[in-house]
Design a protein around this motif. Sequence first.
Motif, PDB file in Angstrom:
ATOM      1  N   HIS A  74       0.664  -1.465   0.077  1.00  0.00           N
ATOM      2  CA  HIS A  74       0.083  -0.058  -0.010  1.00  0.00           C
ATOM      3  C   HIS A  74       0.876   1.204   0.137  1.00  0.00           C
ATOM      4  CE1 HIS A  74      -3.188   2.758   1.175  1.00  0.00           C
ATOM      5  NE2 HIS A  74      -2.247   3.378   1.873  1.00  0.00           N
ATOM      6  N   VAL A  75       1.979   1.352   0.665  1.00  0.00           N
ATOM      7  CA  VAL A  75       2.863   2.457   0.735  1.00  0.00           C
ATOM      8  C   VAL A  75       3.413   2.610  -0.431  1.00  0.00           C
ATOM      9  CG1 VAL A  75       5.081   3.046   1.833  1.00  0.00           C
ATOM     10  CG2 VAL A  75       3.315   2.373   3.398  1.00  0.00           C
ATOM     11  N   LEU A  76       3.778   1.574  -1.258  1.00  0.00           N
ATOM     12  CA  LEU A  76       4.382   1.716  -2.515  1.00  0.00           C
ATOM     13  C   LEU A  76       3.388   2.466  -3.459  1.00  0.00           C
ATOM     14  CD1 LEU A  76       6.619  -1.258  -3.025  1.00  0.00           C
ATOM     15  CD2 LEU A  76       7.164   0.815  -2.206  1.00  0.00           C
ATOM     16  N   THR A  77       1.989   2.010  -3.490  1.00  0.00           N
ATOM     17  CA  THR A  77       1.178   2.615  -4.278  1.00  0.00           C
ATOM     18  C   THR A  77       0.492   3.828  -4.003  1.00  0.00           C
ATOM     19  OG1 THR A  77      -0.832   1.357  -3.321  1.00  0.00           O
ATOM     20  CG2 THR A  77       0.512   0.211  -5.254  1.00  0.00           C
ATOM     21  N   PHE A  78       0.801   4.300  -2.745  1.00  0.00           N
ATOM     22  CA  PHE A  78       0.108   5.421  -2.126  1.00  0.00           C
ATOM     23  C   PHE A  78       0.393   6.844  -2.870  1.00  0.00           C
ATOM     24  CE2 PHE A  78      -0.067   8.899   1.092  1.00  0.00           C
ATOM     25  CZ  PHE A  78      -1.494   8.925   1.238  1.00  0.00           C
ATOM     26  N   PRO A  79       1.804   6.970  -3.109  1.00  0.00           N
ATOM     27  CA  PRO A  79       2.120   8.237  -4.099  1.00  0.00           C
ATOM     28  C   PRO A  79       1.295   8.411  -5.143  1.00  0.00           C
ATOM     29  CG  PRO A  79       4.089   7.314  -3.136  1.00  0.00           C
ATOM     30  CD  PRO A  79       2.919   6.254  -2.956  1.00  0.00           C
ATOM     31  N   LEU A  80       1.122   7.239  -5.814  1.00  0.00           N
ATOM     32  CA  LEU A  80       0.076   7.403  -7.322  1.00  0.00           C
ATOM     33  C   LEU A  80      -1.011   7.892  -6.927  1.00  0.00           C
ATOM     34  CD1 LEU A  80       1.242   4.224  -9.081  1.00  0.00           C
ATOM     35  CD2 LEU A  80       2.300   6.530  -9.284  1.00  0.00           C
ATOM     36  N   GLN A  81      -1.714   7.312  -5.748  1.00  0.00           N
ATOM     37  CA  GLN A  81      -2.914   7.697  -5.228  1.00  0.00           C
ATOM     38  C   GLN A  81      -2.955   9.163  -4.979  1.00  0.00           C
ATOM     39  OE1 GLN A  81      -4.724   5.864  -1.941  1.00  0.00           O
ATOM     40  NE2 GLN A  81      -4.355   3.784  -2.644  1.00  0.00           N
ATOM     41  N   VAL A  82      -1.981   9.606  -4.546  1.00  0.00           N
ATOM     42  CA  VAL A  82      -2.042  11.093  -4.058  1.00  0.00           C
ATOM     43  C   VAL A  82      -1.756  11.961  -5.364  1.00  0.00           C
ATOM     44  CG1 VAL A  82      -0.810  13.023  -3.078  1.00  0.00           C
ATOM     45  CG2 VAL A  82      -0.967  10.819  -1.885  1.00  0.00           C
ATOM     46  N   GLN A  83      -1.195  11.412  -6.256  1.00  0.00           N
ATOM     47  CA  GLN A  83      -1.034  12.205  -7.643  1.00  0.00           C
ATOM     48  C   GLN A  83      -2.231  12.248  -8.323  1.00  0.00           C
ATOM     49  OE1 GLN A  83       2.443  11.606 -10.090  1.00  0.00           O
ATOM     50  NE2 GLN A  83       1.150  11.989 -11.812  1.00  0.00           N
ATOM     51  N   LEU A  84      -2.979  11.205  -8.401  1.00  0.00           N
ATOM     52  CA  LEU A  84      -4.471  11.204  -8.929  1.00  0.00           C
ATOM     53  C   LEU A  84      -5.218  12.213  -8.366  1.00  0.00           C
ATOM     54  CD1 LEU A  84      -5.681   7.460  -9.642  1.00  0.00           C
ATOM     55  CD2 LEU A  84      -5.324   9.328 -11.163  1.00  0.00           C
ATOM     56  N   MET A  85      -5.341  12.198  -6.760  1.00  0.00           N
ATOM     57  CA  MET A  85      -5.970  13.041  -6.030  1.00  0.00           C
ATOM     58  C   MET A  85      -5.824  14.658  -6.298  1.00  0.00           C
ATOM     59  SD  MET A  85      -7.162  10.950  -2.548  1.00  0.00           S
ATOM     60  CE  MET A  85      -5.383  10.418  -2.127  1.00  0.00           C
ATOM     61  N   ALA A  86      -4.484  14.906  -6.336  1.00  0.00           N
ATOM     62  CA  ALA A  86      -3.948  16.243  -6.779  1.00  0.00           C
ATOM     63  C   ALA A  86      -4.381  16.738  -8.043  1.00  0.00           C
ATOM     64  CB  ALA A  86      -2.475  16.385  -6.424  1.00  0.00           C
ATOM     65  N   GLU A  87      -4.539  16.025  -8.974  1.00  0.00           N
ATOM     66  CA  GLU A  87      -4.825  16.470 -10.267  1.00  0.00           C
ATOM     67  C   GLU A  87      -6.145  17.192 -10.579  1.00  0.00           C
ATOM     68  OE1 GLU A  87      -4.405  13.066 -12.758  1.00  0.00           O
ATOM     69  OE2 GLU A  87      -2.308  12.925 -12.516  1.00  0.00           O
ATOM     70  N   ARG A  88      -6.227  18.021 -11.488  1.00  0.00           N
ATOM     71  CA  ARG A  88      -7.592  18.985 -11.612  1.00  0.00           C
ATOM     72  C   ARG A  88      -8.892  18.071 -11.935  1.00  0.00           C
ATOM     73  NH1 ARG A  88      -6.647  24.354 -11.116  1.00  0.00           N
ATOM     74  NH2 ARG A  88      -8.940  24.331 -11.109  1.00  0.00           N
ATOM     75  N   ASP A  89      -8.456  16.940 -12.662  1.00  0.00           N
ATOM     76  CA  ASP A  89      -9.874  16.343 -12.946  1.00  0.00           C
ATOM     77  C   ASP A  89     -10.376  15.506 -11.794  1.00  0.00           C
ATOM     78  OD1 ASP A  89      -7.899  14.543 -13.219  1.00  0.00           O
ATOM     79  OD2 ASP A  89      -8.300  13.706 -14.908  1.00  0.00           O
ATOM     80  N   PHE A  90      -9.725  15.313 -10.696  1.00  0.00           N
ATOM     81  CA  PHE A  90     -10.208  14.615  -9.499  1.00  0.00           C
ATOM     82  C   PHE A  90     -11.243  15.660  -8.812  1.00  0.00           C
ATOM     83  CE2 PHE A  90     -10.186  13.453  -5.119  1.00  0.00           C
ATOM     84  CZ  PHE A  90     -10.441  11.740  -5.396  1.00  0.00           C
ATOM     85  N   PRO A  91     -12.707  14.997  -8.659  1.00  0.00           N
ATOM     86  CA  PRO A  91     -13.691  16.186  -8.416  1.00  0.00           C
ATOM     87  C   PRO A  91     -13.648  16.842  -6.978  1.00  0.00           C
ATOM     88  CG  PRO A  91     -14.403  13.736  -8.256  1.00  0.00           C
ATOM     89  CD  PRO A  91     -13.106  13.605  -8.818  1.00  0.00           C
ATOM     90  N   PHE A  92     -12.880  16.356  -6.112  1.00  0.00           N
ATOM     91  CA  PHE A  92     -12.892  16.772  -4.698  1.00  0.00           C
ATOM     92  C   PHE A  92     -11.586  17.335  -4.319  1.00  0.00           C
ATOM     93  CE2 PHE A  92     -15.885  12.871  -4.760  1.00  0.00           C
ATOM     94  CZ  PHE A  92     -17.001  13.462  -4.464  1.00  0.00           C
ATOM     95  N   PRO A  93     -11.599  18.192  -3.407  1.00  0.00           N
ATOM     96  CA  PRO A  93     -10.268  18.831  -2.666  1.00  0.00           C
ATOM     97  C   PRO A  93      -9.605  17.706  -1.852  1.00  0.00           C
ATOM     98  CG  PRO A  93     -12.230  20.317  -2.391  1.00  0.00           C
ATOM     99  CD  PRO A  93     -12.766  19.031  -2.772  1.00  0.00           C
TER     100      PRO A  93
END
Length: 303
Positions: A74-93
């Motif tokens: 999970h720790v290894l995949t977490f930075p990719l999660q954060v990148q997705l959530m930080a992108e402008r097309d992610f609907p929530f802050p």
Amino acid sequence: MSDLDVRLVDAPPSIPALFARAVATSRGRAGATAPLPTHRLMMTGVRQDVRRLADYAEVTGGVLSDRLPATWLHVLTFPLQVQLMAERDFPFPMVGLVHVANAMTQHRPVRVEEELILSTWTDTLAPHRKGHTVDLVGEVRVGDEVVWEGRSTYLARGRGAEAGPPSPSPGAPGPGPGAPGPDAPQLAIPQTELATWRLPADLGRRYAGVSGDANPIHLTALTAKALGFPRAIAHGMWTHARALAAVQPRLVDAFTVDAQFVKPILLPSTVVLRGGVTDGVGALAVTSRDAASRHLFLQVSRP
């Protein structure tokens, strides 16, 4: 997943930089009315930093071996999660999202020397009585073999929503076996006490140092207060990892673990691990000493 646009990532993203970007772009997010992103992030050729892995084992109470902890994946995949959530097309802050549940399946032990392919994508957007939940799905492959899958459920707090069918992102699979629902019923606390842990005030900083999860709510009382907490709080995934490490000898090679994060642990604090696992099946809970506060529930099963 085959219908998703795959975008390759050359190196693990910087989580502090992504948090800063997320703060700067938090206004104007469309919320639950917007579709989820339809692309998948992938990173190939991933090798282990054994020193960092050893530090992770130390801070989570594990034993360094030639097998990777399921929570480390999970720790290894977490930075990719954060990148997705930080992108402008992610609907929530991203700032303000609450990690309310996690499910992961280890299909077989993953060895330190194996080269990994990591990927993550968004999935199921669902109404919740406190707003909406969205899932971030992670996957680890060795060659063409899926060896680990994870699903993190985040709550975007807001106006309560009427219950309705969840809306998966285009081309993405639905929740797998064992994926927790956002309104899962509260489980009974196991009675057997396995361990008592005294958690220091700097635990959030120590775990952030090895996991990369530098969310300000975990680092200091000052930064936590700025986000509405009286003191820094322990990472939910630290509690998850510490609980699994305590029963590691009783886990089987292939297992599923479902976690519900109930109440944050303020630092410093003393908590108790309760429950047990036998032959790869069982239930665990992390509570306050008197069991009045429930922090984490884990259910371990065979996939």
